[in-house]
Design a protein around this motif. Sequence first.
Motif, mmCIF file in Angstrom:
data_model
loop_
_atom_site.group_PDB
_atom_site.id
_atom_site.type_symbol
_atom_site.label_atom_id
_atom_site.label_comp_id
_atom_site.label_asym_id
_atom_site.label_seq_id
_atom_site.Cartn_x
_atom_site.Cartn_y
_atom_site.Cartn_z
ATOM 1 N N TRP A 203 -19.807 32.272 21.240
ATOM 2 C CA TRP A 203 -19.773 31.649 19.860
ATOM 3 C C TRP A 203 -19.752 30.220 20.164
ATOM 4 O O TRP A 203 -20.246 29.532 19.430
ATOM 5 N N ALA A 204 -18.767 29.623 21.072
ATOM 6 C CA ALA A 204 -18.569 28.551 21.284
ATOM 7 C C ALA A 204 -19.712 27.513 21.933
ATOM 8 O O ALA A 204 -19.889 26.483 21.513
ATOM 9 N N ASN A 206 -22.889 27.939 21.408
ATOM 10 C CA ASN A 206 -23.843 27.639 20.376
ATOM 11 C C ASN A 206 -25.101 27.513 21.004
ATOM 12 O O ASN A 206 -25.974 26.557 20.787
ATOM 13 N N SER A 207 -25.627 28.489 21.695
ATOM 14 C CA SER A 207 -27.060 28.832 22.334
ATOM 15 C C SER A 207 -27.292 30.147 22.243
ATOM 16 O O SER A 207 -26.353 31.097 21.745
ATOM 17 N N LYS A 208 -28.550 30.362 22.237
ATOM 18 C CA LYS A 208 -29.049 31.741 22.053
ATOM 19 C C LYS A 208 -28.725 32.960 23.024
ATOM 20 O O LYS A 208 -28.305 33.893 22.882
ATOM 21 N N PHE A 209 -28.956 32.501 24.298
ATOM 22 C CA PHE A 209 -28.813 33.395 25.324
ATOM 23 C C PHE A 209 -27.368 33.835 25.564
ATOM 24 O O PHE A 209 -26.902 35.005 25.495
ATOM 25 N N PHE A 211 -25.211 33.897 23.135
ATOM 26 C CA PHE A 211 -24.916 34.581 21.906
ATOM 27 C C PHE A 211 -25.306 36.129 22.181
ATOM 28 O O PHE A 211 -24.698 37.222 21.785
ATOM 29 N N ILE A 212 -26.671 36.239 22.640
ATOM 30 C CA ILE A 212 -26.967 37.715 22.611
ATOM 31 C C ILE A 212 -26.232 38.345 23.808
ATOM 32 O O ILE A 212 -25.740 39.449 23.840
ATOM 33 N N ILE A 215 -22.738 39.410 22.453
ATOM 34 C CA ILE A 215 -22.745 40.570 21.427
ATOM 35 C C ILE A 215 -23.022 41.894 22.254
ATOM 36 O O ILE A 215 -22.196 42.797 22.169
ATOM 37 N N VAL A 290 -31.264 35.257 31.025
ATOM 38 C CA VAL A 290 -31.004 34.431 31.997
ATOM 39 C C VAL A 290 -29.393 34.337 32.730
ATOM 40 O O VAL A 290 -29.566 35.046 33.682
ATOM 41 N N GLU A 296 -24.521 28.868 29.651
ATOM 42 C CA GLU A 296 -24.132 27.383 29.378
ATOM 43 C C GLU A 296 -23.022 26.957 30.500
ATOM 44 O O GLU A 296 -22.756 25.784 30.359
ATOM 45 N N PRO B 46 -29.089 23.044 24.370
ATOM 46 C CA PRO B 46 -29.000 24.194 25.069
ATOM 47 C C PRO B 46 -30.136 24.868 26.175
ATOM 48 O O PRO B 46 -31.394 24.440 25.708
ATOM 49 N N GLU B 48 -33.036 26.726 27.069
ATOM 50 C CA GLU B 48 -33.918 27.705 26.583
ATOM 51 C C GLU B 48 -35.028 27.823 27.587
ATOM 52 O O GLU B 48 -36.287 27.784 27.136
ATOM 53 N N GLY B 57 -28.467 28.022 17.067
ATOM 54 C CA GLY B 57 -27.761 28.552 18.355
ATOM 55 C C GLY B 57 -27.371 29.985 17.754
ATOM 56 O O GLY B 57 -27.585 31.147 18.085
ATOM 57 N N ARG B 58 -26.290 29.843 16.599
ATOM 58 C CA ARG B 58 -25.826 31.023 16.193
ATOM 59 C C ARG B 58 -26.752 31.754 14.972
ATOM 60 O O ARG B 58 -26.336 31.674 13.908
ATOM 61 N N PHE B 61 -28.392 38.063 13.901
ATOM 62 C CA PHE B 61 -28.963 38.742 14.952
ATOM 63 C C PHE B 61 -28.820 40.340 14.709
ATOM 64 O O PHE B 61 -27.738 40.675 14.171
#
Lengths: 433, 124
Positions: A203-204, A206-209, A211-212, A215, A290, A296, B46, B48, B57-58, B61
């Motif tokens: 969460w901290a 703030n990037s997509k990979f 985050f996924i 989860i 990644v 990150e 970030p 990508e 980013g959040r 999902f």
Amino acid sequence: MSTIAPKFRLGHFIASLTDNIFWGVVLFTLIGLPIVFIVLFLIELPEIDGKLLSPYLAVTYIADPSRTLPIIQSLIQTDFFKIVAFPGFGFAALIAGATIFIERKFLAKIQLRPGPFYCGKVEGILQLMADGLKLISKEIIIPAKADKPIFWAAPVLFVATAAAFVSLIPVAPGWVVADLDVGLIAVFAIIGFFPIITILVSWAANSKFPFIGGIRALHQMVSFEIPLILSLLGIVILTGTLNLSEIVASQAGIWWIVFLPIGAIVFFISILAELERIPFDLPEAESEIVAGWLTEFSGMMYGLVQLGSYVKLYAFAGLFVTLFLGGWHGPMVVPPFPEEIITEGITMGPISIKIPGLPLFSQEMLNGTLWFVIKTMGVIMVILLPRGVFPRIRIDLLLHVGWYKLIGLCFLNLFIALGLIYGGVLGPEGFIQ
Amino acid sequence: MVGEIASSYSPVLLIFGFALIAMAPTLIISRMIAPKKRSNPVKFLPMECGQVPSGEGRTHFMMQYYAYILMFVVFDVMAIFLFAWGTSMLELPRTATLPILAFLGIMFAAMAYALHESRRRDIW
């Protein structure tokens, strides 16, 4: 042609040295000495040879080599030594470092590569040191939109949580940092913090990979926590205690893996999932997302997370050995400490020195540690092996395995344990004690 | 007595604190000796895979397997309850096992029903 230090002058160099020495002396007298006296005033000093160890006595003892050992012996028994060095953090970090090197060599041999080869003369033995230097001298880049305090704290918290887990593992009789009555429940409590750290990172960042990946890690760790907990219920029923040292002591004859093989297999699979190792490494799947929740992290932050995950690997392997493989039990292979050194001292030519305070460690402790380390390294090798052999599995299959198959096997394991007691095989009235 | 029990937990906190104190300097040293070259805004974007990041980013999902998280909340507590019984089982009379078997049956049936419902696609 470039020079390393173009404006170098010996006079300036000596001046800077004397400057540093001056400030060192000033700071030591103003801050260091008061701290020393406060510490000496507050710390309870041990009693040696019937005399309370005062600072002056300690200095004279250190000057006399034959009297240093009692001080060392009393230091070894303190909580501080246990936390910092032997069954605690230092030991775990050492085994974690060894594991990293062994893993790289072992996987290379499986895949017919040489592995680390050039650092150090023999088989790349200094590779780990080189990697550490590389990581520590790299720039730490943090994404601009990240939640910075949490992002900085997370790797350190990860290592600290893994260290807290290590503190519960008994290594040899009496050698455990925290001997809790509810050790097993404390283990579950500490395991429960790892998904929280993972989700905080994801969460901290703030990037997509991340985050996924976070989860995925949450789903995986949470799903495999229930089989992990339930697979140990059989042992608790058979021993009637939650204290890990007592569970080890109950395996003096036959190890629990003999009676509860299903529980051991379920526990092992859950360990693989909790450690995010192949075939369950979905949170860090490098070919899909990644590096998952570690994307990150850069430089030493990544290094700390790796250290934490290998300390965690050691702790889980140690827990498996403690619960199923008899912990420190094994045939006595360490020779007893020679009696004549204790009674008559060491004779070297014309000189004979009698050293009090020997032996430093008892024979049982050395033997127990040896067997514990051998078994733990064996379990670690079995945990490392799937990485060279298996592919990664899909997340729906992973969750299906966790919830449908493993929990069913846990109940089967529980009924085996109940049957062993009520069938009169084990327990207070059983024919195997 | 209570103090003794509480103090037996202190080594866990102490080793936690020691690891914090021992590991934080590595980040500080790294910060001190690492080079800081050419700051530009692209560097702090970030990751990508080399593309310019798009969107938040959040993001939202799809948590397809949210049912499992809900089930964990219930069954983790039930699993821990079983340990209270497991530690004292050798002292309890044999008849005391029957209610626990009933509890296990309820737990198992509830789990089976929850797993069955979690496979329904139309409710998530």
